[in-house]
Structure formats: structure tokens, C-alpha cells
Design an enzyme around this catalytic site. Structure first.
Site, mmCIF file in Angstrom:
data_model
loop_
_atom_site.group_PDB
_atom_site.id
_atom_site.type_symbol
_atom_site.label_atom_id
_atom_site.label_comp_id
_atom_site.label_asym_id
_atom_site.label_seq_id
_atom_site.Cartn_x
_atom_site.Cartn_y
_atom_site.Cartn_z
ATOM 1 N N LYS A 1 -10.844 2.527 -25.478
ATOM 2 C CA LYS A 1 -11.899 3.055 -26.347
ATOM 3 C C LYS A 1 -11.358 4.086 -27.338
ATOM 4 C CE LYS A 1 -15.474 2.109 -22.977
ATOM 5 N NZ LYS A 1 -15.615 0.736 -23.491
ATOM 6 N N HIS B 1 3.182 -1.367 -25.340
ATOM 7 C CA HIS B 1 3.421 -2.756 -24.883
ATOM 8 C C HIS B 1 3.675 -3.747 -26.015
ATOM 9 C CE1 HIS B 1 2.347 -1.564 -20.871
ATOM 10 N NE2 HIS B 1 1.091 -1.307 -21.172
ATOM 11 N N ASP C 1 2.605 7.401 -19.115
ATOM 12 C CA ASP C 1 1.479 6.472 -18.927
ATOM 13 C C ASP C 1 1.700 5.784 -17.572
ATOM 14 O OD1 ASP C 1 -0.368 4.591 -21.118
ATOM 15 O OD2 ASP C 1 0.240 3.628 -19.250
ATOM 16 N N HIS D 1 1.417 2.828 -16.861
ATOM 17 C CA HIS D 1 2.000 1.491 -17.021
ATOM 18 C C HIS D 1 3.444 1.608 -17.516
ATOM 19 C CE1 HIS D 1 -2.409 0.714 -17.383
ATOM 20 N NE2 HIS D 1 -2.094 -0.352 -16.645
ATOM 21 N N ASP E 1 -3.732 7.677 -18.337
ATOM 22 C CA ASP E 1 -4.202 6.836 -17.228
ATOM 23 C C ASP E 1 -3.441 7.147 -15.938
ATOM 24 O OD1 ASP E 1 -1.870 5.766 -18.248
ATOM 25 O OD2 ASP E 1 -2.712 3.796 -18.694
ATOM 26 N N ARG F 1 -9.897 4.661 -14.696
ATOM 27 C CA ARG F 1 -10.546 3.371 -14.429
ATOM 28 C C ARG F 1 -9.527 2.266 -14.129
ATOM 29 N NH1 ARG F 1 -14.202 0.309 -19.042
ATOM 30 N NH2 ARG F 1 -14.092 -1.744 -18.064
HETATM 31 O O1 VJV Z 1 -3.470 -7.047 -15.953
HETATM 32 C C1 VJV Z 1 -3.548 -7.478 -17.075
HETATM 33 C C2 VJV Z 1 -3.493 -8.984 -17.381
HETATM 34 C C3 VJV Z 1 -4.514 -9.831 -16.937
HETATM 35 C C4 VJV Z 1 -4.977 -10.968 -17.792
HETATM 36 C C5 VJV Z 1 -6.148 -10.543 -18.708
HETATM 37 N N1 VJV Z 1 -7.266 -9.997 -17.897
HETATM 38 C C6 VJV Z 1 -8.346 -9.528 -18.788
HETATM 39 C C7 VJV Z 1 -6.821 -8.858 -17.070
HETATM 40 C C8 VJV Z 1 -5.677 -9.281 -16.141
HETATM 41 C C9 VJV Z 1 -3.214 -9.939 -16.336
HETATM 42 N N2 VJV Z 1 -3.710 -6.662 -18.141
HETATM 43 C C10 VJV Z 1 -3.846 -5.242 -18.005
HETATM 44 C C11 VJV Z 1 -3.390 -4.587 -19.284
HETATM 45 C C12 VJV Z 1 -3.281 -3.094 -19.164
HETATM 46 C C13 VJV Z 1 -2.850 -2.481 -20.476
HETATM 47 C C14 VJV Z 1 -2.563 -1.002 -20.374
HETATM 48 C C15 VJV Z 1 -2.254 -0.403 -21.720
HETATM 49 C C16 VJV Z 1 -1.578 0.966 -21.649
HETATM 50 O O2 VJV Z 1 -2.411 1.892 -20.987
HETATM 51 O O3 VJV Z 1 -0.376 0.937 -20.934
HETATM 52 C C17 VJV Z 1 -1.234 1.507 -23.038
HETATM 53 C C18 VJV Z 1 -2.322 1.614 -24.011
HETATM 54 C C19 VJV Z 1 -5.260 -4.926 -17.688
HETATM 55 N N3 VJV Z 1 -5.637 -4.093 -16.723
HETATM 56 C C20 VJV Z 1 -6.996 -4.034 -16.780
HETATM 57 C C21 VJV Z 1 -7.408 -4.874 -17.787
HETATM 58 N N4 VJV Z 1 -6.302 -5.402 -18.341
HETATM 59 C C22 VJV Z 1 -8.778 -5.135 -18.224
HETATM 60 C C23 VJV Z 1 -9.000 -5.711 -19.455
HETATM 61 C C24 VJV Z 1 -10.304 -5.973 -19.889
HETATM 62 C C25 VJV Z 1 -11.401 -5.645 -19.053
HETATM 63 C C26 VJV Z 1 -11.144 -5.055 -17.805
HETATM 64 C C27 VJV Z 1 -9.836 -4.807 -17.396
HETATM 65 C C28 VJV Z 1 -10.569 -6.547 -21.134
HETATM 66 C C29 VJV Z 1 -11.885 -6.774 -21.516
HETATM 67 C C30 VJV Z 1 -12.906 -6.427 -20.664
HETATM 68 N N5 VJV Z 1 -12.666 -5.866 -19.470
HETATM 69 C C31 VJV Z 1 -14.339 -6.660 -21.066
HETATM 70 ZN ZN ZN Z 2 -1.367 2.565 -19.437
HETATM 71 CA CA CA Z 3 5.017 4.826 -17.988
#
Ligand code: VJV
Ligand code: ZN
Ligand code: CA
Length: 415
Positions: free
Chosen positions: A32, A178, A213, A215, A302, A308
Site C-alpha cells: 500500500k 525483487h 526487509d 524477505h 515487514d 501481515r
Molecule cells: O509468495 C509469493 C508467491 C506466490 C504466488 C502469488 N500468490 C499471490 C502468493 C504466493 C508464491 N509471493 C509473496 C511476495 C512477497 C513480496 C515481498 C516484497 C518485499 O517486501 O520484499 C519488498 C517490497 C507474497 N507473500 C504474500 C503475498 N505474496 C500476497 C499477495 C497478494 C495477496 C496476499 C498475499 C496479492 C494480492 C492480494 N492478496 C489481493
Molecule cells: Zn519484504
Molecule cells: Ca532482507
């Protein structure tokens, strides 16, 4: 009470643009941009803090600047997602001035806008570039402008440091670690951090990148995996398929870059005490052996308790102590944002850390006139209590093993 310590004389360049908070990844998406506006609002309302900053307006990085790291085709592809406002402005400007002359500063944008409106359905590159292809990296209105702002500020952070205008430069709109050369990943499309570091490398010999971070900072690590001029150091949650799944202790870099990538994989639940002990042991040895000319810190929030997405258990003061620790080396410092998904804690954290840069240790209620005041319901204080009963899954012996492994790797660095 706000206390200023003795080195409050550091010049701090702070980058902001009010448009950044308006971008929206979509309903329910955890990322956000509004949290940047919330952090800014706290920074402004802790008045003594804002008055001591050198505030710079974030500009949009130009396509050529983004191509310094990213594949030109990928950048051109992303540029179709300019903000509707900009598209309308350029179209309207060029049609009302129909003397046939398009002003030079709008030429490239005009060309792109006409190109994309003509070719809309000819080729679907979304899958190739991983944009709009999964819920993590959706397309949204103004996506490209958002990337341009985030990158423009990180590049300009490098400039304020290189020109000696600032000792510390801050861009909470950046830290998108990333993004790859031609691929979006994990909410990131353009890697502002790599662009910032490339700018620093025009002058500096060695740059250290530190990533707190929760991640793994995979995009930055990958970009500099083969070089000994950038050391990348990431602390992150690792295991049980936690995203992105890279960043093992034994990923150390390749070729001349061997031992210039450092990874600290952690299990859930680590709290301030053990985290800071580890952080200090690792960064002090890294500073001593690598001797960087500049340090870039990705301050993803995070890693805080109650995030979250992340499951680490840091307090804002603990997170902030990492910044204070890096600051005390007296090397130029760039602070970038990153993750952080419990947004009222992210804004608290980054406002607090902006204060730390100025030597101010803010420990106060949220100013009642803050427009986002209601978001801080509960205690309405800058600090929030961490979860006391969370189990730290990292055993002391695991953490000691990490330190001794990292020390062994660093022994291989040439002097
Ligand atoms: O774990 C993943 C990848 C998946 C495939 C895609 N689905 C949506 C989630 C599982 C394997 N992605 C992570 C990406 C985390 C990125 C972190 C970025 C940073 O903080 O390091 C730097 C800015 C992930 N974890 C949680 C979610 N994705 C997630 C995505 C959503 C969601 C809820 C959780 C996207 C859309 C919506 N809800 C509506
Ligand atoms: Zn992160
Ligand atoms: Ca890190």
C-alpha cells in the site's frame, strides 16, 4: 520527549512527492503506497523533525535512466502503464499545439503513447515480463509513473551523497529489491536500489548494501553477484516456502564476486535482543573487512512484530537500532523503504528512523492533528508493544553458527 544527540548536525536529504501515496496496487493487495504518505504526515507533524530535514521533491526517472540496469524492451513495455493523467496531458498538449511541433521534452512520451495505443493487442508480453500475470505484480493505473518516482528518488539520493549535499539521504518510496533486469517479482517492477548503487559506482570504489526487509534481497544480490565492488548483505526469514526462497548461508557470490554476497537466513520469531546481537556482529566485521565508501540500507518494515506477511518479531526501537548502528560508522548513508504490510506500524517506523538520522530519539504520542490519526487507534503512540509470547524459533547455537560461517567467508576477502 525528544532528545537530540551530539551528531544531530548531519545533513539529511529527504525525498518525497505527494503523488506517491495515490498509487494503488488494487483492492486487498498487501502493498500500500499510502503508507509513504502516512509516514510523511507523521514526519511533518513532528514539526521539529521536518524543519531539520532538507526536503527534495521526487522527480520521475527518465526511460534512459531505467535502462542503465533494465532491459530496454522491458522498460519500453512498462512505459505503456503511464498514469492516465500523463497520457491525457501529452495527447491534449500535442493536439492543441497542432502546428506539428511536439516539444522535445514530450517527444519520447508522445512516441510511446501513440505506439502503445496502435499496437494494443499485437503481442502479449505480460507472461514474459511477469507483469499483470500474477496477483503479486498486477498492472494498475500509473504503474510506470510509480516506478519512475521510486527510481528517480533513489538515483537522486545517490546524487545528493556524491555531491556532498547530504551525509544521509532517505527515500521511503524506494527499496523495491525483487525486480530483475527484465522481470517483475514480489510487488517490484523497477529495481531502484540497483539504479542507485550503479550511480554511486560512477565515483565510489566500494558500496555496501544492507537489507533488513524480512524477505531476501534477491534482485540486488543477483545484479551484483559477480562483482567485488558491491557487497550485498541480507537478513531474512527463510524456510517453509517463504518468498522468494533464495538467500541460503552458502550463496556467497561467484567469480571475483565470491564472498561478496552475504546471507543471514532466519527462522520466525526473532526478537530485538538476538537480532541486534547478530546484526552488530555481522555488520561490524563486514565494515572492517570491506571498508565501503558508502552504505545503502533497505529498511523494509515487514521485519517488525505483527507484520501481515513477515513473522519476525522486532520492535520499532530494535529496527531503528540497526539504522543507528550503521550511522555510527560515519560513512555516507542512503536509507530506502521496502516491504511493510501493517501500514500503521510501517509509517511509525520510518518516521522514527527519519528522526534517528537527525539524532532525535522520538518517544511521543501521535500528534492529534495528523490526518491519519484514526489509523493509530489503540495506543496512539509512536511505538507499539511487540508480541511478548511469540516463540523465537532461532536457537542460540543456530545463530552462533551463522556468525562463525559468515566470519569464515569474510576471511577469504583480499585486502
Ligand atoms: O509468495 C509469493 C508467491 C506466490 C504466488 C502469488 N500468490 C499471490 C502468493 C504466493 C508464491 N509471493 C509473496 C511476495 C512477497 C513480496 C515481498 C516484497 C518485499 O517486501 O520484499 C519488498 C517490497 C507474497 N507473500 C504474500 C503475498 N505474496 C500476497 C499477495 C497478494 C495477496 C496476499 C498475499 C496479492 C494480492 C492480494 N492478496 C489481493
Ligand atoms: Zn519484504
Ligand atoms: Ca532482507
Amino acid at each position: 520527549m525528544i532528545q537530540a544527540d551530539s551528531d544531530s548536525s548531519r545533513r539529511v536529504a529527504y525525498f518525497y512527492n505527494r503523488l506517491i501515496g495515490k498509487f494503488h496496487y488494487g483492492k486487498e493487495h498487501p502493498m500500500k503506497p499510502k503508507r509513504i504518505a502516512m509516514a510523511h504526515s507523521l514526519i511533518v507533524n513532528f514539526g521539529q523533525l521536518y524543519r531539520s530535514l532538507d526536503v527534495y521533491l521526487i522527480r520521475e526517472a527518465q526511460l534512459e535512466e531505467l535502462k542503465k540496469f533494465h532491459d530496454p524492451e522491458y522498460v519500453t513495455y512498462l512505459s505503456q502503464y503511464m498514469s492516465d493523467n500523463k497520457v491525457n496531458f501529452v495527447k491534449e498538449y500535442c493536439s492543441t499545439n497542432n502546428d506539428g511541433v511536439i516539444p522535445e521534452n514530450l517527444l519520447e512520451e508522445y512516441r510511446l503513447i501513440t505506439k502503445w495505443s496502435q499496437n494494443k493487442n499485437t503481442k502479449n508480453l505480460n507472461a514474459e515480463y511477469k507483469v499483470g500475470d500474477s496477483a503479486d505484480n498486477p498492472t494498475f493505473s500509473g504503474l510506470f509513473s510509480y516506478c519512475q518516482f521510486s527510481a528517480g528518488a533513489s538515483i537522486d539520493c545517490a546524487h545528493t551523497i556524491l555531491t556532498g549535499q547530504a551525509d544521509i539521504a532517505i527515500n521511503w518510496s524506494g527499496g523495491l529489491h525483487h525486480a530483475k533486469k527484465k522481470e517483475a517479482a514480489g510487488f517490484c517492477y523497477i529495481n531502484d536500489i540497483v539504479l542507485c548503487i550503479l550511480e554511486l559506482l560512477r565515483i565510489y570504489v566500494r558500496v555496501l548494501y544492507v537489507d533488513i526487509d524480512c524477505h531476501h534481497g534477491d534482485g540486488v544480490e543477483e545484479a551484483f553477484y559477480l562483482t567485488n565492488r558491491v557487497m550485498t548483505l541480507s537478513f531474512h526469514q527463510y524456510g517453509d516456502d517463504f518468498f522468494p526462497g533464495t538467500g541460503q548461508l552458502n550463496s556467497v557470490g561467484l567469480g571475483v564476486g565470491r564472498y561478496y554476497a552475504v546471507n543471514v537466513p532466519l527462522k520466525p520469531g526473532i526478537s530485538d535482543g538476538p537480532y541486534l546481537d547478530l546484526f552488530k556482529k555481522v555488520t561490524s566485521r563486514v565494515m572492517e573487512t570491506f571498508r565501503p565508501d558508502c552504505v545503502v540500507v533497505q529498511c523494509g518494515a515487514d521485519s517488525l512484530s505483527l507484520d501481515r506477511l513477515g513473522a519476525l518479531n522486532l520492535s520499532i526501537k530494535g529496527h531503528g537500532q540497526c539504522i543507528t548502528y550503521m550511522k555510527q560508522f560515519g560513512v555516507p548513508l542512503i536509507l530506502l523503504g521496502g516491504g511493510g504490510y501493517t501500514i500503521q506500524n510501517v509509517s511509525r517506523c520510518w518516521a522514527y528512523e527519519t528522526g534517528l538520522c537527525l539524532g532525535q530519539n522520538i518517544d511521543e504520542p501521535i500528534p492529534t492533528n495528523d490526518v491519519y490519526y484514526k489509523n493509530y487507534s489503540g495506543d496512539y503512540h509512536l511505538h507499539f508493544p511487540i508480541q511478548e509470547h511469540v516463540e523465537n524459533k532461532n536457537k542460540a547455537e543456530d545463530l552462533n553458527k551463522i556468525v562463525s560461517q559468515v566470519y569464515d567467508h569474510l576471511k577469504n576477502l583480499e585486502n
